[in-house]
Design an enzyme around this catalytic site. Structure first.
Site, PDB file in Angstrom:
ATOM      1  N   ASN A  94      68.755  28.511  67.898  1.00 16.17           N
ATOM      2  CA  ASN A  94      70.325  28.093  68.913  1.00 16.17           C
ATOM      3  C   ASN A  94      69.513  29.079  70.180  1.00 16.17           C
ATOM      4  O   ASN A  94      69.897  29.132  71.236  1.00 16.17           O
ATOM      5  CB  ASN A  94      71.253  28.561  68.193  1.00 16.17           C
ATOM      6  CG  ASN A  94      71.301  28.379  69.480  1.00 16.17           C
ATOM      7  OD1 ASN A  94      72.432  27.679  69.854  1.00 16.17           O
ATOM      8  ND2 ASN A  94      72.848  29.375  69.367  1.00 16.17           N
TER       9      ASN A  94
ATOM     10  N   TYR B 217      55.071  33.275  88.629  1.00 14.22           N
ATOM     11  CA  TYR B 217      56.048  33.316  88.264  1.00 14.22           C
ATOM     12  C   TYR B 217      57.699  32.665  88.845  1.00 14.22           C
ATOM     13  O   TYR B 217      57.720  32.757  89.958  1.00 14.22           O
ATOM     14  CB  TYR B 217      56.826  34.026  87.560  1.00 14.22           C
ATOM     15  CG  TYR B 217      57.687  34.032  87.133  1.00 14.22           C
ATOM     16  CD1 TYR B 217      57.945  33.649  85.571  1.00 14.22           C
ATOM     17  CD2 TYR B 217      59.178  34.660  86.898  1.00 14.22           C
ATOM     18  CE1 TYR B 217      58.696  34.282  84.890  1.00 14.22           C
ATOM     19  CE2 TYR B 217      59.928  34.924  86.713  1.00 14.22           C
ATOM     20  CZ  TYR B 217      60.175  34.413  85.046  1.00 14.22           C
ATOM     21  OH  TYR B 217      61.105  34.347  83.885  1.00 14.22           O
TER      22      TYR B 217
ATOM     23  N   SER C 279      78.277  33.626  70.434  1.00 11.24           N
ATOM     24  CA  SER C 279      78.526  32.600  71.662  1.00 11.24           C
ATOM     25  C   SER C 279      78.416  31.261  71.984  1.00 11.24           C
ATOM     26  O   SER C 279      77.779  30.609  71.571  1.00 11.24           O
ATOM     27  CB  SER C 279      78.633  33.332  72.894  1.00 11.24           C
ATOM     28  OG  SER C 279      77.509  33.920  73.573  1.00 11.24           O
TER      29      SER C 279
ATOM     30  N   ASP D 297      67.181  40.724  67.333  1.00 15.93           N
ATOM     31  CA  ASP D 297      67.002  40.685  69.029  1.00 15.93           C
ATOM     32  C   ASP D 297      65.667  39.458  69.198  1.00 15.93           C
ATOM     33  O   ASP D 297      64.396  39.761  68.516  1.00 15.93           O
ATOM     34  CB  ASP D 297      67.288  42.174  69.089  1.00 15.93           C
ATOM     35  CG  ASP D 297      66.816  41.947  70.990  1.00 15.93           C
ATOM     36  OD1 ASP D 297      66.358  41.613  71.767  1.00 15.93           O
ATOM     37  OD2 ASP D 297      66.851  43.235  71.810  1.00 15.93           O
TER      38      ASP D 297
END
Length: 323
Positions: free
Chosen positions: A120, A197, A44, A93
């Site tokens: 990417n 965070y 995508s 993954d």
């Protein structure tokens, strides 16, 4: 300021290309028939566009994707436009060390050469969460998964470069967001801490890591005398599925910053330029924006920080693998 001016106007830089250039334009006339390339996240967005254009230039493209249904659709899309395209898909993954190792085993089993590796894929602005390996998700996916993938594929790339005499190229997709990170650059001692965070700074940290990784890898490859380059790129600001965690914010910002946004063909241009263009031959350890070399942040050029990140990443992977 020069970078902003060029971005807004689309004015070409020293390479002859600029922010308005597309992936097809920057690779026009290039024959990549002798190349095999892996594109992570090639199902995508700009990853798919890079895969499509590399296949258009006759490279054998391996789309590495987490969503195999999307990968199948991406392959069909490329083949519909280009019946002679050589495209394969493999599951990957990046936030799972086990999946990265499995992908490499499956790729090696294909007995293909490997000339180009385009790191990417990525996630962006995630709420705090950890991977199955217990590592903060943006750092795990954007940096650590690609770090391990690259290391595991290096021998294959070295063999290919030596046997073919053709320069290998590794491209890490970073971002201008690497300039917006934590105070210490990389929170080595708090990489998985929820306290303190920030989804934006954690993303910037991971993108800083992408540049540091490419630079340190480049140094090591040059020291070894290997015919492989490693560079990092900022693709530009593009509305892609990467922004699913902040789509409202990004659509709002786009109303006021429409002049700096790129479309997908423009967003994939710098990646394809660094992957294929003869002008980039021998260039390594550089950061590219709009198909031209650009100076990244001080953190990004810190060699000590780069070596520390390399050692830290290896230790983190080893600790997870031993669990």
């Amino acid at each position: 300021m020069v970078g902003i001016f060029s971005l807004v106007t689309g004015r070409p830089g020293p390479s002859g290309f600029g922010s308005a250039s597309t992936a097809e334009q920057v690779t026009e006339g290039i024959d990549a028939a002798n190349l095999t390339a892996i594109v992570t996240g090639g199902a995508s967005g700009i990853g798919l566009e890079a895969a499509r254009v590399l296949a258009l230039r006759k490279a054998h493209v391996i789309i590495a994707a987490r969503n195999m249904e999307a990968a199948k659709e991406a392959k069909q899309l490329i083949l519909q436009e280009n019946e002679s395209a050589r495209v394969d898909i493999l599951k990957l993954d990046l936030c799972s060390i086990k999946s990265v190792r499995s992908f490499v085993d499956n790729f090696i089993a294909l007995d293909l050469p490997l000339n180009v590796l385009i790191n990417n894929a990525g996630v962006m602005f995630c709420p705090f969460q950890v991977s199955e390996d217990g590592i903060e998700m943006q750092f795990a996916t954007n940096h650590l998964g690609h770090f391990l993938l690259t290391n595991l594929l290096l021998d294959k790339m070295k063999q290919t470069a030596k046997a073919s005499g053709v320069e290998g190229r590794i491209i890490n997709l970073s971002s201008i967001a690497h300039t917006y990170t934590y105070e210490e650059g990389i929170r080595f001692d708090k990489i998985n801490d929820q306290i303190g965070y920030s989804d934006k700074k954690a993303y910037g940290q991971s993108k800083l890591a992408n540049i540091l990784h490419a630079n340190e890898l480049s140094r090591r490859l040059q020291e070894e005398g290997v015919n492989i380059t490693a560079n990092s790129v900022h693709p530009g600001v593009i509305m892609t599925p990467l922004m699913r965690h902040s789509s409202f914010l990004m659509h709002f910002l786009k109303l006021f910053t429409f002049f700096i946004w790129k479309n997908v063909p423009q967003g994939a241009a710098t990646t394809c330029y660094v992957a294929l263009h003869p002008k980039v031959k021998g260039v390594s350890g550089k950061y590219f924006l709009d198909c031209n070399e650009f100076q990244p942040s001080a953190f990004a050029t810190d060699k000590v920080l780069g070596r520390k990140l390399w050692d830290f990443s290896n230790k983190l992977i080893k600790s997870v693998s031993e669990d």
